[in-house]
Structure formats: C-alpha cells, structure tokens
Design an enzyme around this catalytic site. Structure first.
Site, PDB file in Angstrom:
ATOM      1  N   GLU A  52      15.982  44.080  27.193  1.00  0.00           N
ATOM      2  CA  GLU A  52      15.463  43.105  26.228  1.00  0.00           C
ATOM      3  C   GLU A  52      14.031  43.411  25.795  1.00  0.00           C
ATOM      4  O   GLU A  52      13.610  43.034  24.701  1.00  0.00           O
ATOM      5  CB  GLU A  52      15.557  41.685  26.799  1.00  0.00           C
ATOM      6  CG  GLU A  52      16.978  41.155  26.965  1.00  0.00           C
ATOM      7  CD  GLU A  52      17.605  41.547  28.289  1.00  0.00           C
ATOM      8  OE1 GLU A  52      17.029  42.399  29.026  1.00  0.00           O
ATOM      9  OE2 GLU A  52      18.692  41.000  28.600  1.00  0.00           O
ATOM     10  N   PHE A 114      21.275  28.376  37.791  1.00  0.00           N
ATOM     11  CA  PHE A 114      21.434  29.825  37.718  1.00  0.00           C
ATOM     12  C   PHE A 114      20.842  30.346  36.395  1.00  0.00           C
ATOM     13  O   PHE A 114      21.159  29.838  35.327  1.00  0.00           O
ATOM     14  CB  PHE A 114      22.918  30.199  37.814  1.00  0.00           C
ATOM     15  CG  PHE A 114      23.159  31.678  37.660  1.00  0.00           C
ATOM     16  CD1 PHE A 114      22.692  32.586  38.611  1.00  0.00           C
ATOM     17  CD2 PHE A 114      23.841  32.171  36.549  1.00  0.00           C
ATOM     18  CE1 PHE A 114      22.900  33.940  38.459  1.00  0.00           C
ATOM     19  CE2 PHE A 114      24.056  33.531  36.394  1.00  0.00           C
ATOM     20  CZ  PHE A 114      23.585  34.416  37.353  1.00  0.00           C
ATOM     21  N   GLN A 115      19.975  31.306  36.507  1.00  0.00           N
ATOM     22  CA  GLN A 115      19.299  31.931  35.362  1.00  0.00           C
ATOM     23  C   GLN A 115      18.488  30.930  34.544  1.00  0.00           C
ATOM     24  O   GLN A 115      18.370  31.055  33.329  1.00  0.00           O
ATOM     25  CB  GLN A 115      20.292  32.703  34.486  1.00  0.00           C
ATOM     26  CG  GLN A 115      20.860  33.902  35.230  1.00  0.00           C
ATOM     27  CD  GLN A 115      21.599  34.886  34.361  1.00  0.00           C
ATOM     28  OE1 GLN A 115      22.227  34.515  33.387  1.00  0.00           O
ATOM     29  NE2 GLN A 115      21.566  36.150  34.739  1.00  0.00           N
ATOM     30  N   LYS A 164      22.526  26.059  26.177  1.00  0.00           N
ATOM     31  CA  LYS A 164      23.885  26.482  25.856  1.00  0.00           C
ATOM     32  C   LYS A 164      24.695  25.334  25.250  1.00  0.00           C
ATOM     33  O   LYS A 164      25.451  25.526  24.297  1.00  0.00           O
ATOM     34  CB  LYS A 164      24.556  26.986  27.149  1.00  0.00           C
ATOM     35  CG  LYS A 164      25.905  27.626  26.939  1.00  0.00           C
ATOM     36  CD  LYS A 164      26.388  28.278  28.217  1.00  0.00           C
ATOM     37  CE  LYS A 164      27.684  29.030  27.995  1.00  0.00           C
ATOM     38  NZ  LYS A 164      28.107  29.771  29.186  1.00  0.00           N
ATOM     39  N   MET A 467      -4.065  59.482  30.322  1.00  0.00           N
ATOM     40  CA  MET A 467      -5.275  58.717  30.053  1.00  0.00           C
ATOM     41  C   MET A 467      -5.877  58.158  31.349  1.00  0.00           C
ATOM     42  O   MET A 467      -7.102  58.118  31.509  1.00  0.00           O
ATOM     43  CB  MET A 467      -4.977  57.583  29.058  1.00  0.00           C
ATOM     44  CG  MET A 467      -6.212  56.834  28.598  1.00  0.00           C
ATOM     45  SD  MET A 467      -7.441  57.931  27.846  1.00  0.00           S
ATOM     46  CE  MET A 467      -6.991  57.814  26.117  1.00  0.00           C
TER      47      MET A 467
HETATM   48  C1  LIG Z   1       2.997  49.016  30.586  1.00  0.00           C
HETATM   49  C2  LIG Z   1       1.715  49.727  30.901  1.00  0.00           C
HETATM   50  N1  LIG Z   1       1.451  50.083  32.176  1.00  0.00           N
HETATM   51  C3  LIG Z   1       0.303  50.740  32.479  1.00  0.00           C
HETATM   52  C4  LIG Z   1      -0.607  51.016  31.500  1.00  0.00           C
HETATM   53  C5  LIG Z   1      -1.914  51.731  31.842  1.00  0.00           C
HETATM   54  N2  LIG Z   1      -1.978  53.030  31.164  1.00  0.00           N
HETATM   55  C6  LIG Z   1      -2.650  53.246  30.022  1.00  0.00           C
HETATM   56  S1  LIG Z   1      -2.537  54.804  29.452  1.00  0.00           S
HETATM   57  C7  LIG Z   1      -1.615  55.260  30.788  1.00  0.00           C
HETATM   58  C8  LIG Z   1      -1.139  56.667  30.956  1.00  0.00           C
HETATM   59  C9  LIG Z   1      -0.119  57.053  29.932  1.00  0.00           C
HETATM   60  O1  LIG Z   1       0.468  58.259  30.332  1.00  0.00           O
HETATM   61  P1  LIG Z   1       1.490  59.011  29.399  1.00  0.00           P
HETATM   62  O2  LIG Z   1       2.503  58.079  28.893  1.00  0.00           O
HETATM   63  O3  LIG Z   1       2.016  60.206  30.104  1.00  0.00           O
HETATM   64  O4  LIG Z   1       0.587  59.415  28.150  1.00  0.00           O
HETATM   65  P2  LIG Z   1      -0.695  60.388  28.085  1.00  0.00           P
HETATM   66  O5  LIG Z   1      -1.903  59.545  28.348  1.00  0.00           O
HETATM   67  O6  LIG Z   1      -0.523  61.464  29.116  1.00  0.00           O
HETATM   68  O7  LIG Z   1      -0.700  60.894  26.688  1.00  0.00           O
HETATM   69  C10 LIG Z   1      -1.409  54.180  31.656  1.00  0.00           C
HETATM   70  C11 LIG Z   1      -0.671  54.246  32.928  1.00  0.00           C
HETATM   71  C12 LIG Z   1      -0.293  50.590  30.198  1.00  0.00           C
HETATM   72  N3  LIG Z   1      -1.126  50.790  29.173  1.00  0.00           N
HETATM   73  N4  LIG Z   1       0.877  49.988  29.920  1.00  0.00           N
END
Ligand SMILES: Cc1ncc(C[n+]2csc(CCOP(=O)(O)OP(=O)(O)O)c2C)c(N)n1
Length: 554
Positions: A52, A114-115, A164, A467
């Site tokens: 979802e 439930f749910q 529902k 990042m």
């Molecule tokens: C749902 C979520 N969890 C954690 C983060 C923290 N976060 C920001 S950038 C990043 C790394 C992203 O890695 P990747 O998808 O491999 O992309 P890259 O930076 O290597 O291009 C993380 C973990 C986030 N922004 N969103």
C-alpha cells in the site's frame, strides 16, 4: 430521481463522476464491498500494487505529473497504516492525494476489533483533512469535498475512512456533482505587490527563488516574464527544478545543502530575495541565523502560515504563484542586473559531482538525456543520486522532475514513477534510485508487468547507502556503520519478472544500453555500477551556514 444504492456504489460513482479515472490500491476485508462494486465502473481503472505504500506514492506521482488529484485505496489496519509514509510524503510536498480506507463496522469501532486502527487519528497531522464517514448518505458529499480540499489552495492529502457497514448501507442517492465546496482563493493585496515592486526596483543584488508552488500553479511563463523584465537571476529549489529552463542565461541552479557554491554565495550577498512558492526549509537555508544576512525577503505563498515561519518577510503576499507573479510583472519597471550577474557568474564553476569520466553521474544522465531526447520525466529517490540528478540533468520542459523533497522518502521513485507513467503514458518515465531505495519498493516491478506500465528503472549501484556513508565519512570519522548494502543480481531479478535487465560498468556501453532499455516496449531495468565512495559536493554541514561549504574530498 433518487435511487437506492450502497455506500460502495456511491463511492465509485462519485469518484467516476468527479473525473477520477485511475485508483492505486490493494484489497482486504474491510474494503471488500468497495472492491465488489468496482468492476461495475469500467471508467475507474484499478492498479493493483504490491504494497500500500506504493499505492500512496503512485497516487502522489500521478498527481504531480497530471496536476489532478491522485487516488489510493487500502483496507483497514495494516493496509491503512501502510499508506502512512506515502501520505506524509504527499503532505510535505503539497501533493493532492485522496486516500480511501476501509474501516471495521461502526458497531466494532473502539473494541480493538480485528484489523482496527484509528487511521483518522494517525493521519491527522499528515493530512489536510480526514473523514470518518458514519452514514452512507454523506459519502457523495464527502468524496467531492475531499477532492476539492486536496486540490484547493496549498494542495495536500485527504483521507476518507469508510466503515464496512457504511459501504454496505443502502441509501437514496441523488447525484450532486458540480457542487462547489472550495472557497475562492484570496486575491493578492495590491499594496504588497506594489511594495515588492518598489523593493525590486531599488535592489542592487536581487534574486528570484522559485519553489514547488510555481509548478503547482503552472506559473512558468509568468516567472520567466518577471525574471526577464527585471534581470533577476533565478534559483530553483529541489522541488522547483524544471520550473525554469535550465539553460536560460538567468538560471543559476539549486541552493542549500548541496547547492552550487555560486548559488549559495549569491544568496549570502543578495540584498533582496523574492521567494515564490517555497518554504525556506532548513535544507535550503542552512543555519537560519546566518542565512542571507543582507537580504530583505519578499515571500509569496498560497499558504498564509508559511509566511514568516522560517525567515522574516519584509513583504508577505498570500496568493498563488501565477496570480501574484502576473501582478508583479505588471507592477515592476523594466530593469537589468548586469553588474550583479557578472559578479555571480565570476564565481560559477561546473557542478562538482566529485568524479569525472568513466561511470560518472554526468555520463549516465547524459545517456538518459540523449536516449530520450530530453523529453522524459525523471522521478528520483533519495540520496546521492537524487542530488546528482538535481544538479546535472538538463531539464527542458516544465514539471519533468519529480522527487520526495520534504520528507526525503527512500522507496518513492519506483512507485511514484508508475503514477507519473499513468499520467503521461506517451512519454518515457525514468525512475532513478540508489541500490538502497530501489530495494525498498522493487516488488513494484510485478505491478508494472501485470498492469503494463512502461517505467524505466535506473539503479545507481555503489554498494552503500551512499548519502549516509558520505555523512559518516565527514562527520563520524569514516565509521561505515550499517551502510554497506548487498544487492541481488539485478539482471537476473529483472529476468525473473520477465523484463529486460542490463548491467553497465563501462561508460562506453552507456549509449547503447540506455538506448535499448529506453526503446524496449515495456518496463526495463538498468543497473549502473558506479564508484563506491563518490561524494556529492559541495556540501554544507548540517546546521552550517551557506557561507561554509565543503568543496572537495578531505
Ligand atoms: C525511508 C527512509 N529511510 C532512511 C532514510 C535515510 N537515508 C537518506 S539517504 C540514505 C541512503 C540512500 O542510499 P541509496 O538508496 O543506496 O542511494 P545513494 O545515496 O547511494 O545514491 C538513507 C538511508 C530515508 N531518507 N528514507
């Protein structure tokens, strides 16, 4: 004439009559009456996602690409809670999404049935409005009002929770489509516009800062006219990218944490910033106390509560970017800013993607641009690749860059690109993700195959949550705690879904492979193997001032 029909039929019928033609959703117990009615409405295309969260992101991507409301559907409990990240993403980025959730029957509410989940309570802070519909007789009006609220003023998500038994309840139905629920937008006050025009005329170093509000209001021509009439250099925020032509001589680039040095330096030297449809959020301003110390600020926003929230505004104008910019164009005198532009341009450098040649972001993005002739929609995920795309992709057409800016939601790109494709079926849509974000929602490849959605998937594989690794490198003594990330064999993964998959680790193959992936009739996946420890430069340390960029590897 009044006829007796069920709440579920009213829901479907009202959606269809209001012009909705696609729903992204997933069924379950509490929403079954709705799904039972749905096949009787062939005008409502239903796209069955694999989670979802993807339904909410797809509705969001559809809304951003089409300018219309995006609709997602889920059952109660886990179905509804799975929508939450997508709704929060849409809320932060002002995207008009309507979510319809099933709820346990009225008699069961409050009994830990439930749910059962209080999804109205959970989503209250991340929606413009939430409804728990207690009587089917109210459903048509609620749906029409929800669609209007989602789109009116500053757009955003709205949730409709339907027990529902309310879906099964039969009531008399008299269509009321055409009802007007939204109040008119306030007219921009003339004295604010006049005051702003006087400031623009008097400024030595003015800047125009363009945000998402310009895209939401389709104010492209007006903003260009204002820039060209006044000579004000133009900065586009992450969500303002593609609101102003990249190659235009007045365009400077992106500000903030990963903005170019000449852009941030211009902000720090400016004596006037005219902000159109942006929030001045912390990723743009850096340390607020040190932000634009010499500038007066004219802040134009459709949301009154944004004005003065982060930066003090000398002039605040409440109104949509198109209306106000048009008024500003009429009120401003023709002038140019040649000396100021020369001062900024003297400091301009090429965007620094931290490595050149080989499998560089420039080379990869250049191949995508060439394969699509630049006429594509790019949907990015969150991380280093997102910043590279923001800085390096030469956008030619308005509103062709879609990303999760405010919430920074990894996993956004793949499902949001599905929504963008449904909104723009005739043009290439590329989802660009990192290896981390791609793995969050890669199950949606099955949705693409089942529903025939032509989305091109680009995975920038650096073997890291890049990042976060970059932050660890600079601010945590290179302790790469939990950021190396394993990936499956993406080519075999694509094959398992029955779609073409390619792996590129040599730049000389880029043009050929990207061209083939782009030309393939359905979805296709390209894994780009990039340097593992590349960084995005420049970088303002978190909480730092725009005057203190880190510009190269240390
Ligand atoms: C749902 C979520 N969890 C954690 C983060 C923290 N976060 C920001 S950038 C990043 C790394 C992203 O890695 P990747 O998808 O491999 O992309 P890259 O930076 O290597 O291009 C993380 C973990 C986030 N922004 N969103």
């Amino acid at each position: 004439m009044t006829e007796l029909i069920s709440g579920a039929h009213i829901l479907c019928r009202t959606l269809a009559e209001a012009g909705v033609d696609v729903l992204f959703g997933y069924p379950g117990g509490a929403i079954m009456p709705f799904y039972h009615a749905l096949p009787e409405f062939p005008g409502l295309r239903h796209i069955l996602v694999r989670h979802e969260q993807a339904a909410a992101h797809a509705a969001d991507g559809y809304a951003r690409a089409s300018g219309r409301v995006g609709v997602c559907v889920a059952t109660s409990g886990p179905g509804a809670t799975n929508l939450v990240t997508g709704l929060a993403t849409a809320h932060m980025d002002s995207s008009p999404v309507v979510a319809i959730t099933g709820q346990v029957s009225r008699a069961m509410i409050g009994r830990d049935a439930f749910q059962e989940t209080d999804i109205v309570g959970i989503t209250l802070p991340i929606t413009k409005q939430s409804y728990l519909v207690q009587d089917a007789a109210e459903l048509a009006d609620v749906v029409l009002e929800a669609i209007a609220v989602a789109q009116h003023g500053r757009p955003g998500p709205v949730l409709i929770d339907v027990p529902k038994d309310v879906q099964n309840q039969k009531v008399g139905f008299a269509p009321s489509v055409g009802a007007q629920h939204a109040a008119p937008l306030p007219a921009a006050p003339d004295d604010g516009v006049r005051h702003a025009a006087a400031l623009i005329a008097a400024a030595q170093r003015p800047l125009l800062m363009v945000g998402h509000g310009v895209i939401l209001a389709s104010a492209y021509a007006e903003v260009r006219a204002l820039a060209e009439k006044t000579g004000m250099p133009v900065i586009t925020t992450l969500l303002g990218i593609s609101a102003f032509p990249e190659g235009h001589p007045l365009h400077l680039g992106m500000p903030g944490m990963h903005g170019e040095v000449h852009v941030n330096r211009a902000i720090q030297r400016a004596d006037l910033i005219v902000g159109l449809g942006l929030r001045f959020d912390d990723r743009v301003t850096g340390n607020l106390a040190a932000f634009a110390p010499r500038a007066q600020i004219v802040h134009v926003d459709v949301d009154r509560t944004e004005i003065g929230r982060n930066v003090p505004a000398a002039v605040g104008i409440v109104g949509d970017a198109k209306t106000v910019t048009r008024q500003l164009v009429a009120a401003t005198a023709t002038r140019q800013c040649d000396a100021w532009r020369a001062e900024i341009e003297a400091g301009r450098r090429l965007p620094d993607a931290s490595f050149r040649g080989g499998m560089s972001p420039e080379a990869i993005l250049g191949a995508i641009r060439d394969a699509t002739d630049g006429a594509c929609t790019i949907v990015t995920d969150v991380g280093q690749h997102q910043m590279w795309v923001a800085k390096l992709f030469p956008y030619r057409r308005p509103n062709t860059h879609i990303t999760s800016g405010g919430l920074g939601t990894m996993g956004f790109a793949v499902p949001a690109a599905m929504g963008a494709h449904v909104a723009r079926p005739g043009e290439p849509v590329w989802a660009i993700s990192g290896d981390g974000g791609f793995q969050m929602n890669m199950a949606e490849m099955a949705t693409m195959v089942q529903e025939g959605l032509t989305v091109k998937l680009a995975v920038f594989n650096n073997g890291y949550l890049g990042m976060v690794r970059q932050w660890q490198q600079f601010f945590h003594g290179k302790r790469y705690s939990s950021t190396p990330i394993w990936s499956p064999d993406y080519v075999k993964l694509a094959a398992a879904y029955g779609i073409p998959g390619y792996r590129v680790d040599d730049a000389s193959d880029l043009a050929d492979v990207v061209g083939r992936a782009n030309a393939a009739p359905g979805p296709a996946l390209v894994e780009f193997v990039i340097e593992q420890e590349a960084n995005v430069f420049p970088m303002i340390p978190p909480g730092g001032s725009l005057s203190e960029p880190i510009e190269a590897a240390v």
